[in-house]
Scaffold this active site. Structure first.
Site, PDB file in Angstrom:
ATOM      1  N   TRP A 282       0.875  -1.240   0.017  1.00  0.00           N
ATOM      2  CA  TRP A 282       0.187   0.066   0.056  1.00  0.00           C
ATOM      3  C   TRP A 282       0.886   1.219   0.021  1.00  0.00           C
ATOM      4  O   TRP A 282       0.226   2.201  -0.266  1.00  0.00           O
ATOM      5  CB  TRP A 282      -0.937   0.052   1.308  1.00  0.00           C
ATOM      6  N   ASN A 283       1.957   1.385   0.220  1.00  0.00           N
ATOM      7  CA  ASN A 283       2.847   2.543   0.528  1.00  0.00           C
ATOM      8  C   ASN A 283       3.184   3.315  -0.506  1.00  0.00           C
ATOM      9  O   ASN A 283       3.284   4.470  -0.663  1.00  0.00           O
ATOM     10  CB  ASN A 283       4.268   2.091   1.423  1.00  0.00           C
TER      11      ASN A 283
ATOM     12  N   LYS B 177      -2.635  -8.804  -7.075  1.00  0.00           N
ATOM     13  CA  LYS B 177      -3.271  -8.846  -5.891  1.00  0.00           C
ATOM     14  C   LYS B 177      -2.775  -7.599  -4.820  1.00  0.00           C
ATOM     15  O   LYS B 177      -1.469  -7.801  -4.434  1.00  0.00           O
ATOM     16  CB  LYS B 177      -3.000 -10.178  -5.168  1.00  0.00           C
TER      17      LYS B 177
ATOM     18  N   ALA C  42      -2.766  -4.674  -1.782  1.00  0.00           N
ATOM     19  CA  ALA C  42      -3.011  -4.510  -0.455  1.00  0.00           C
ATOM     20  C   ALA C  42      -4.717  -4.058  -0.275  1.00  0.00           C
ATOM     21  O   ALA C  42      -4.883  -3.327  -1.197  1.00  0.00           O
ATOM     22  CB  ALA C  42      -2.189  -3.506   0.383  1.00  0.00           C
TER      23      ALA C  42
ATOM     24  N   GLY D 132       6.983  -6.382  -0.069  1.00  0.00           N
ATOM     25  CA  GLY D 132       5.923  -6.365   1.208  1.00  0.00           C
ATOM     26  C   GLY D 132       7.082  -6.833   2.154  1.00  0.00           C
ATOM     27  O   GLY D 132       8.203  -6.516   2.280  1.00  0.00           O
ATOM     28  N   SER D 133       6.331  -7.231   3.210  1.00  0.00           N
ATOM     29  CA  SER D 133       7.039  -7.490   4.413  1.00  0.00           C
ATOM     30  C   SER D 133       7.865  -8.933   4.340  1.00  0.00           C
ATOM     31  O   SER D 133       7.449  -9.711   3.488  1.00  0.00           O
ATOM     32  CB  SER D 133       6.146  -7.741   5.464  1.00  0.00           C
TER      33      SER D 133
ATOM     34  N   GLU E 117      10.688  -8.129  -2.933  1.00  0.00           N
ATOM     35  CA  GLU E 117      11.418  -6.771  -2.525  1.00  0.00           C
ATOM     36  C   GLU E 117      10.892  -6.597  -1.110  1.00  0.00           C
ATOM     37  O   GLU E 117       9.702  -6.373  -1.037  1.00  0.00           O
ATOM     38  CB  GLU E 117      11.145  -5.773  -3.465  1.00  0.00           C
TER      39      GLU E 117
END
Length: 452
Positions: free
Chosen positions: A130-131, A154, A156, A206-207, A228
């Site tokens: 989302w960032n 897909k 966030a 993402g995380s 990433e």
């Protein structure tokens, strides 16, 4: 299942989105596979023309797209506009350079003719954050679609409005139906998507936790993955640096997007001779930042994207304070908003040093000398990028091999650029996006060998 997009600044609902049924999801996956068979045959020149048109669609609708970014995740509107324009740039870049990147590579052997050609592989599934809700998608989609693959997104759940608009960009540009599709699904459908026979690879931004899970699934199904993930970038300042310029660069490096960036500078490692001067000037610069409604033109700091993110950041601040860090500025949160915060005397073992801090928190760390600064920089499980500020740039170049990260920037914040490969090492992931490397990740580099 219903997904609700909530404006983090005022708590108002931006949109509501209904999850795909199992049957609808399978239909989209099948259509992506079918679309690939025709899309791969479209001449590269035409694929490049469509990509150039997508860039123009972005520019023509800049305000509409920027507004959605700001409403859904709280980025200041001026930064949202910049994000949309950067997406247009990456479209232009690959439209202009893909023919060179994808050209056959002739190699002299004992054959009459031998070369490597670059063929598309199929549907590429993207799990995106989302960032930077537009940029992260376009830096994958631009090269991947232009290489002849189809795309599945897909996104966030809190930026599904952006995801719908992104699909619309490609349709407005004239891309055939199903070449790029947005999937409104919960993350528990990830394996169902990856295992589909038409899906040949997956890319995730993402995380660390999400990346590990997706990579495990992809590995189990023998499908390529590019990851990433997180970062804990060091921003090293030598004693000979132009401190005023270093502070100016550092403010952007830490506070852009309210600090919600994997490549943001998070650990400021300062050689002790300039520690006090840098911290003082950085603090004064942070005090000048304006917080408030991110839709206002003069706002620098908006809310974090969700309340839990602000809560997590505040826990990291308090953990560090409890272990001996000094509170220089800020330290408080209110719902999604977290004050820009500066911690001094940060050392290894504190959350502000060891963990990725996703928000407006700057950790000030004192180094005895240059060698100690690089030793501290390497004390991280992440490896995205490092910045060094110094007037002695030739000397700084000699230290490039001391850095295990994927990027080493001198007198500039670490940032992504379509012309340069981007990616990390260690827990920051693997694979590269952007430049020629990015388009090569999802092609079949096929050896062709001919004898008469």
């Amino acid at each position: 299942m219903e997904f609700k997009s909530i404006n983090p600044y005022n708590g108002e609902q931006v949109g509501s989105y209904t999850a795909l049924t199992e049957e609808a999801l399978v239909e989209k996956l099948n259509k992506s596979q079918s679309a690939f068979e025709s899309w791969r045959k479209v001449p590269l020149a035409e694929r490049c023309r469509l990509l150039k048109k997508a860039g123009q669609v972005l520019r023509d609708n800049e305000e509409e797209y920027a507004k959605m970014i700001t409403l859904e995740m709280g980025k200041p509107i001026s930064e949202s506009r910049s994000e949309v324009n950067k997406c247009a740039w990456v479209c232009d870049y690959y439209a202009e350079n893909a023919p060179t990147f994808l050209a056959d590579e002739y190699i002299s052997t004992d054959a009459d003719k031998s070369f490597v050609r670059h063929d598309p592989i199929g549907s590429v599934f993207a799990v995106m954050p989302w960032n930077f809700p537009f940029w992260q998608v376009f830096r994958y989609a631009a090269p991947t679609l232009t290489a002849g693959n189809t795309g599945l997104l897909k996104h966030a759940a809190n930026v599904f409005g952006c995801a719908e608009q992104i699909e619309g960009v490609f349709l407005k540009a004239g891309y055939p139906s199903y070449v790029f599709q947005n999937l409104i699904v919960h993350h528990d459908q990830t394996e169902r998507i990856i295992e589909h026979k038409g899906v040949k690879a997956v890319t995730l931004t993402g995380s660390e936790k999400a990346g590990s899970a997706v990579a495990e699934i992809a590995g189990r199904h023998i499908k390529k993955s590019v990851l990433e993930l997180g970062g804990n970038n060091a921003f090293i300042v030598w004693e000979d640096a132009d401190i005023d310029q270093a502070v100016k660069t550092a403010i952007t490096a830490r506070m852009l997007n309210c600090g919600q960036s994997c490549i943001a500078a998070k650990r400021f490692i300062l050689v002790e001779g300039i520690y006090e001067e840098f911290v003082t000037k950085f603090t004064e610069a942070v005090k000048l930042l304006k917080s408030g409604d991110p839709s206002n033109e003069d706002i620098n700091i908006g809310p974090l994207a969700r309340p839990d993110l602000a809560d997590q950041l505040n826990k990291q601040v308090n953990d560090s304070l409890n272990k001996g860090a000094k509170l220089v500025l800020g330290g408080h949160r209110n719902d999604c908003y977290h004050e820009p915060t500066i911690l001094g005397d940060v050392v290894p073992g504190m959350a502000a040093f060891d963990q990725e801090t996703f928000g407006p928190l700057a950790a000030m760390i004192k180094a005895k000398d240059i060698n100690h600064a690089f030793e501290l920089s390497e004390k991280s499980k992440y490896g995205l990028g490092v910045t060094v500020c110094t007037k002695n740039t030739e000397e700084a170049l000699k230290y490039a091999d001391r850095v295990s990260d994927g990027a080493y920037f001198i007198n500039e914040l670490v940032k992504s650029d379509p012309r340069l490969p981007f990616g990390g090492t260690k827990k920051s992931g693997y694979g590269r996006e952007l430049a020629k490397d990015g388009i090569m990740e999802f092609v079949n580099r096929k050896t062709v060998y001919m004898k008469s």
